[in-house]
Design a protein around this motif. Structure first.
Motif, PDB file in Angstrom:
ATOM      1  N   TYR A  17      30.057 -13.219  11.851  1.00  0.00           N
ATOM      2  CA  TYR A  17      31.206 -12.756  12.635  1.00  0.00           C
ATOM      3  C   TYR A  17      32.459 -12.844  11.776  1.00  0.00           C
ATOM      4  CZ  TYR A  17      28.350 -12.897  16.869  1.00  0.00           C
ATOM      5  OH  TYR A  17      27.383 -12.657  17.805  1.00  0.00           O
ATOM      6  N   ALA A  63      27.839  -5.943  18.860  1.00  0.00           N
ATOM      7  CA  ALA A  63      27.637  -6.496  20.196  1.00  0.00           C
ATOM      8  C   ALA A  63      28.907  -7.149  20.735  1.00  0.00           C
ATOM      9  CB  ALA A  63      26.494  -7.511  20.173  1.00  0.00           C
ATOM     10  N   SER A  64      29.743  -7.663  19.838  1.00  0.00           N
ATOM     11  CA  SER A  64      30.965  -8.344  20.257  1.00  0.00           C
ATOM     12  C   SER A  64      32.180  -7.723  19.579  1.00  0.00           C
ATOM     13  CB  SER A  64      30.885  -9.836  19.908  1.00  0.00           C
ATOM     14  OG  SER A  64      32.099 -10.495  20.206  1.00  0.00           O
ATOM     15  N   MET A  68      36.330  -8.116  20.251  1.00  0.00           N
ATOM     16  CA  MET A  68      37.372  -8.754  21.060  1.00  0.00           C
ATOM     17  C   MET A  68      38.731  -8.648  20.370  1.00  0.00           C
ATOM     18  SD  MET A  68      35.503 -12.203  22.544  1.00  0.00           S
ATOM     19  CE  MET A  68      35.185 -12.872  20.906  1.00  0.00           C
ATOM     20  N   THR A 102      39.779  -1.041  25.803  1.00  0.00           N
ATOM     21  CA  THR A 102      38.510  -0.861  25.093  1.00  0.00           C
ATOM     22  C   THR A 102      37.652   0.158  25.838  1.00  0.00           C
ATOM     23  OG1 THR A 102      37.478  -2.712  26.290  1.00  0.00           O
ATOM     24  CG2 THR A 102      38.535  -3.216  24.179  1.00  0.00           C
ATOM     25  N   THR A 139      33.764   1.460  26.328  1.00  0.00           N
ATOM     26  CA  THR A 139      32.345   1.164  26.140  1.00  0.00           C
ATOM     27  C   THR A 139      31.532   2.427  26.389  1.00  0.00           C
ATOM     28  OG1 THR A 139      32.662  -1.134  26.832  1.00  0.00           O
ATOM     29  CG2 THR A 139      30.412  -0.280  26.874  1.00  0.00           C
ATOM     30  N   ALA A 160      27.761  -0.214  23.775  1.00  0.00           N
ATOM     31  CA  ALA A 160      28.636  -1.039  22.939  1.00  0.00           C
ATOM     32  C   ALA A 160      30.058  -0.503  23.012  1.00  0.00           C
ATOM     33  CB  ALA A 160      28.144  -1.043  21.490  1.00  0.00           C
ATOM     34  N   SER A 214      38.242  -9.541  16.648  1.00  0.00           N
ATOM     35  CA  SER A 214      37.080 -10.346  16.288  1.00  0.00           C
ATOM     36  C   SER A 214      35.832  -9.502  16.529  1.00  0.00           C
ATOM     37  CB  SER A 214      37.032 -11.619  17.146  1.00  0.00           C
ATOM     38  OG  SER A 214      35.825 -12.324  16.916  1.00  0.00           O
ATOM     39  N   ILE A 215      34.986  -9.381  15.510  1.00  0.00           N
ATOM     40  CA  ILE A 215      33.806  -8.522  15.620  1.00  0.00           C
ATOM     41  C   ILE A 215      32.549  -9.244  15.140  1.00  0.00           C
ATOM     42  CG2 ILE A 215      35.139  -6.401  15.359  1.00  0.00           C
ATOM     43  CD1 ILE A 215      34.242  -6.280  12.453  1.00  0.00           C
ATOM     44  N   THR A 228      34.440 -17.738  12.053  1.00  0.00           N
ATOM     45  CA  THR A 228      35.680 -17.140  12.504  1.00  0.00           C
ATOM     46  C   THR A 228      36.790 -18.178  12.450  1.00  0.00           C
ATOM     47  OG1 THR A 228      35.299 -17.771  14.804  1.00  0.00           O
ATOM     48  CG2 THR A 228      34.408 -15.656  14.079  1.00  0.00           C
TER      49      THR A 228
END
Length: 243
Positions: free
Chosen positions: A41, A71-72, A74, A85, A87, A104, A128-129, A187
């Protein structure tokens, strides 16, 4: 006359070079805060400079890769910007770290609620990915920058191997290899948590160390007091015998 013409021609040519080369050093880009290791991450910043002297940047759209969906995703809250965002369902489910992804986040949009990025300034948009793909060396994020005068610049051109940099290149994040021990990087939040835990451990240990030191001091004092008492008793006995 010839000298004047040459001067004018040179000035025009120089201006053309500046104009044509400006996108090369003032385009929208992406970079990781620390490392962006495969399988891990990362927090990445989309850096957006304002290239105009008569308009502000009021909107940024970043499209996230669908060939390597994340998947993440933020984004960090930012004062003066509304964040949305999007999806989307993936055309084909993708397995990512043992999980089947059928949808996603494919776009993050920042819209200015105030002045935006004014001329002569730039701003970073943190996200944050993860988890980052293990089978790719980089990720491409196509971005669209909108100005207050309604001008739209599309940073979507993909760099071809061996070719010159395009005029409006898409931001590209280079991924680093995962370490041999399997650690994929951390992170900023994880680093902060680790520092907090270390500080808590040190604080918890402090009372125990302090108590132990106090006990030792009291023990020494007790021995000294006892020795003085014995000496006093012996001395008193001698005085009685002499009397």
């Amino acid at each position: 006359m010839k000298a004047s013409r040459l001067a004018v021609t040179g000035a025009v040519a120089a201006s053309a070079v500046v104009v044509l080369s400006s996108p090369a050093f003032a385009h929208v880009s992406v970079a990781a805060e620390g490392t962006a290791a495969k399988g891990g991450y990362a927090v990445v910043d989309f850096k957006v400079p304002n290239e105009r002297d008569n308009a502000s940047t009021t909107k940024l759209e970043v499209n996230f890769p669908t060939d390597h969906p994340l998947a993440s995703v933020m984004p960090e809250p930012m004062a003066g910007w509304k964040i949305e965002t999007t999806t989307s369902k993936l055309a084909k489910p993708v397995e990512s770290h043992g999980k089947q992804l059928t949808e996603a986040i494919t776009r993050v949009t920042w819209t200015a609620t105030g002045k935006g990025i004014e001329p002569g300034y730039f701003e970073k948009f943190p996200v944050s990915i993860g988890a980052l793909p293990e089978d790719a060396d980089d990720l491409t994020f196509k971005a669209i920058q909108t100005y207050s005068n309604k001008e739209v610049v599309r940073w979507i051109e993909v760099q071809e191997d061996g070719a010159e940099e395009p005029e409006t290149p898409a931001p590209v994040l280079t991924l680093s290899a995962a370490s041999e021990d399997g650690h994929h990087g951390s992170t900023a939040a994880e680093d902060a948590d680790a520092k907090t835990e270390n500080a808590s451990a040190a604080t918890a240990a402090a009372p125990a160390d302090s108590s132990d030191t106090t006990a030792r001091v009291l023990g020494v004092v007790g021995i000294v007091v006892g020795a003085l008492g014995v000496a006093y008793g012996v001395l008193a006995g001698r005085r009685r015998g002499a009397a």
